[in-house]
Design an enzyme around this catalytic site. Structure first.
Site, PDB file in Angstrom:
ATOM      1  N   ASN A 137       0.822  -1.215   0.000  1.00 30.10           N
ATOM      2  CA  ASN A 137       0.000   0.000   0.000  1.00 30.10           C
ATOM      3  C   ASN A 137       0.858   1.268   0.000  1.00 30.10           C
ATOM      4  O   ASN A 137       0.346   2.358   0.213  1.00 30.10           O
ATOM      5  CB  ASN A 137      -0.922  -0.005   1.228  1.00 30.10           C
ATOM      6  N   GLU A 144       1.485   4.551   7.353  1.00 28.76           N
ATOM      7  CA  GLU A 144       0.467   4.010   6.450  1.00 28.76           C
ATOM      8  C   GLU A 144      -0.164   5.137   5.602  1.00 28.76           C
ATOM      9  O   GLU A 144      -0.048   6.310   5.966  1.00 28.76           O
ATOM     10  CB  GLU A 144      -0.630   3.337   7.283  1.00 28.76           C
TER      11      GLU A 144
END
Ligand code: F6R
Length: 242
Positions: A137, A144
């Site tokens: 990702n 993140e």
């Protein structure tokens, strides 16, 4: 701006990355190194150990800072970031325990651990070399998508992709919901940053990282702005680049 290099294969990429680590330690024996766990740098670390032995490079003064750790997974568990680096690097290079500073979210409160590691980095005068991989990702460490680029070490609720993909490191199914990580600000403040990616499955995210705008939706894109950054890819990871 970071430089992008494409290598014929994983082996050549790993030798190059290992030479970077060796050269930092040769120039500064007490170098502060921050190295990711994960499959990508595995061969790099094996090469570092082999080269260090062959050339008698002394790692005894080097200091190691943990990049990240799974909350709830202790250092003795195979698959924890500490365990991974210990098996591949610290034990083979006989690094003394007091030269290794990893997050210990088992013994200590995670927030306190963040401050402890921030403080160690400050006292050491910063990190000389950080090596990171890239998540499916686009994460770096456990920064993140949607992360706050101003944070130092912090606790993270892991992205669903990370919780799922992270199972590959463990023998049994683990609950991977939270992590602890250095912030991108600390990675960007490192003297040198290596971002490694190999294999076809990273081609899509590498395309996004390098071809789209620098954005918090793709944390690894920030590395492009590191003045001394090296983005090292094998041909497969680079296969979706123009
Ligand atoms: C591990 C870490 C992660 C990995 C990333 C890629 O310490 O910080 O960000 O670098 O998830 O993992 P691999 O290399 O296994 O594909």
């Amino acid at each position: 701006m970071a430089m992008v290099s494409v290598f014929k294969n994983y082996e050549e990429l790993s030798v190059f990355a290992a030479e970077q680590i060796i050269s930092v330690v040769q120039q500064k024996p007490a170098a502060v190194l921050c190295l990711a766990a994960g499959n990508t740098p595995k061969l790099t670390y094996q090469k570092v150990v082999a080269l260090a032995k062959e050339r008698k490079v002394d790692f005894s003064a080097a200091i190691f800072i943990g990049l990240d750790e799974w909350i709830g997974i202790g250092p003795t568990i195979e698959g924890s970031c500490y365990n991974f680096l210990n098996e591949l690097l610290f034990a083979p290079l006989s690094i003394q325990l007091n030269h290794i500073h990893f997050f210990d979210a088992i013994e200590n409160d995670p927030e306190t651990e963040c401050l402890r590691i921030d403080n160690i980095i400050n006292v050491l005068g910063g990190i000389d070399l950080t090596l990171v991989g890239i998540g499916m990702n686009g994460h770096v460490g456990f920064n993140e998508p949607g992360f706050d680029p101003n944070l130092n070490a912090h606790v993270v609720v892991l992205d669903a992709v990370t919780s799922k993909v992270g199972q590959k490191y463990f023998k049994e199914n683990r609950e991977l919901t939270k992590g602890i990580t250095l912030g991108i600000a600390q990675i960007m403040a490192s003297g040198k940053v290596l971002l490694l990616a190999n294999g076809k499955n990273k081609a899509g995210i590498i395309h996004k990282t390098l071809q789209e705008n620098i954005a918090v939706s793709v944390p690894a894109s920030f590395i492009r702005e590191h003045p001394n950054g090296l983005i090292l890819l094998d041909e497969e990871a680079a296969s979706e680049l123009p």
